[in-house]
Design a protein around this motif. Structure first.
Motif, PDB file in Angstrom:
ATOM      1  N   ARG A 231      -0.246  -6.433  -5.747  1.00 10.71           N
ATOM      2  CA  ARG A 231      -0.437  -6.213  -4.315  1.00 10.71           C
ATOM      3  C   ARG A 231       0.352  -4.999  -3.841  1.00 10.71           C
ATOM      4  O   ARG A 231       1.531  -4.841  -4.173  1.00 10.71           O
ATOM      5  N   PRO A 232      -0.276  -4.096  -3.054  1.00  5.15           N
ATOM      6  CA  PRO A 232       0.460  -2.959  -2.486  1.00  5.15           C
ATOM      7  C   PRO A 232       1.626  -3.449  -1.627  1.00  5.15           C
ATOM      8  O   PRO A 232       1.522  -4.481  -0.950  1.00  5.15           O
ATOM      9  N   GLN A 233       2.710  -2.719  -1.662  1.00  8.47           N
ATOM     10  CA  GLN A 233       3.895  -3.104  -0.890  1.00  8.47           C
ATOM     11  C   GLN A 233       3.694  -2.709   0.575  1.00  8.47           C
ATOM     12  O   GLN A 233       4.232  -1.719   1.061  1.00  8.47           O
ATOM     13  N   TYR A 234       2.884  -3.544   1.244  1.00  8.89           N
ATOM     14  CA  TYR A 234       2.532  -3.260   2.639  1.00  8.89           C
ATOM     15  C   TYR A 234       3.152  -4.357   3.493  1.00  8.89           C
ATOM     16  O   TYR A 234       2.621  -5.449   3.609  1.00  8.89           O
TER      17      TYR A 234
ATOM     18  N   HIS B 155      -6.996  -1.564  -1.632  1.00 11.16           N
ATOM     19  CA  HIS B 155      -6.118  -0.821  -2.530  1.00 11.16           C
ATOM     20  C   HIS B 155      -6.265   0.685  -2.364  1.00 11.16           C
ATOM     21  O   HIS B 155      -6.047   1.459  -3.295  1.00 11.16           O
TER      22      HIS B 155
ATOM     23  N   PHE C 210      -3.933   0.668   3.007  1.00  8.20           N
ATOM     24  CA  PHE C 210      -3.703  -0.671   2.463  1.00  8.20           C
ATOM     25  C   PHE C 210      -3.838  -1.767   3.515  1.00  8.20           C
ATOM     26  O   PHE C 210      -3.018  -2.686   3.600  1.00  8.20           O
TER      27      PHE C 210
END
Length: 205
Positions: free
Chosen positions: A99-102, A112, A116
């Protein structure tokens, strides 16, 4: 016995070997593959609607009790399901390693591509399924539907094949009542075959 409408459409369901073939071609070493694998498992194992999967938030998962609780978008009714290990580890793998660090979003599944964002309502993830079907050599033309809802139908059909009582399937799929779930009876061809009278029985019945 719940009533089944004669006009009710037979749900498009996947065979178990087809699901396994599709899942096996997903690249679970890539972030997108981890996301898609987890989302597909949530649909075909727990029978969640794609809208509910996209809206899942971290607080919906109770990892200590291995339960998933949410308010269904379609019915606005609460739903609590056990989290099977395979599903749980797939979601955890995505959160930790894909998972993107959002940090502005508490929704589990994200796009992605920058910025994001959460996956939009207009994206039903059908393109991903079609791509994996092709990669697995599954003829899309044999499927009336190739979207995530067909995976939900497959969960209902597999539960029926395991002789799960209809009221329990109703609870798992979050249907309003058993009459809605009863349409899955049309997909169980073996059970339907048992109901067909032989010509002799028909003539002498």
């Amino acid at each position: 016995m719940p009533a089944v409408s004669k006009s009710a459409k037979i749900p498009s369901a996947w065979k178990t070997d087809e699901l396994k073939a599709m899942l096996s071609v997903i690249d679970r070493n890539s972030p997108i593959g981890k996301r898609d694998y987890a989302m597909i498992l949530l649909a075909c194992v727990l029978g969640l609607r794609i809208g509910d999967i996209k809206n899942l938030r971290f607080q919906n998962f109770n990892w200590e009790d291995k339960k998933l609780s949410l308010i269904q978008h379609k019915t606005h009714k609460p739903l609590t399901l056990p989290i099977p290990d395979a599903v749980g580890w797939a979601v955890i793998d995505y959160i930790k390693n894909g998972r993107p660090q959002y940090y502005e979003s508490d929704q589990v599944f994200l796009k992605h591509m920058p910025p994001f964002d959460p996956i939009g309502n207009e994206n039903h993830m059908q393109q991903q399924l079609v791509r994996y079907m092709r990669k697995a050599g599954i003829d899309q033309r044999t499927k009336k539907h190739s979207g995530f809802h067909s995976l939900r139908h497959s969960a209902g059909s597999m539960l029926l094949e395991m002789e799960t009582p209809l009221p329990i399937i109703t609870d798992i799929l979050g249907h309003s009542d058993s009459d809605v779930t009863a349409v899955y009876l049309k997909t169980d061809l073996l059970k339907l075959a048992e109901c067909v009278l032989s010509p002799e029985e028909f003539c002498h019945g």
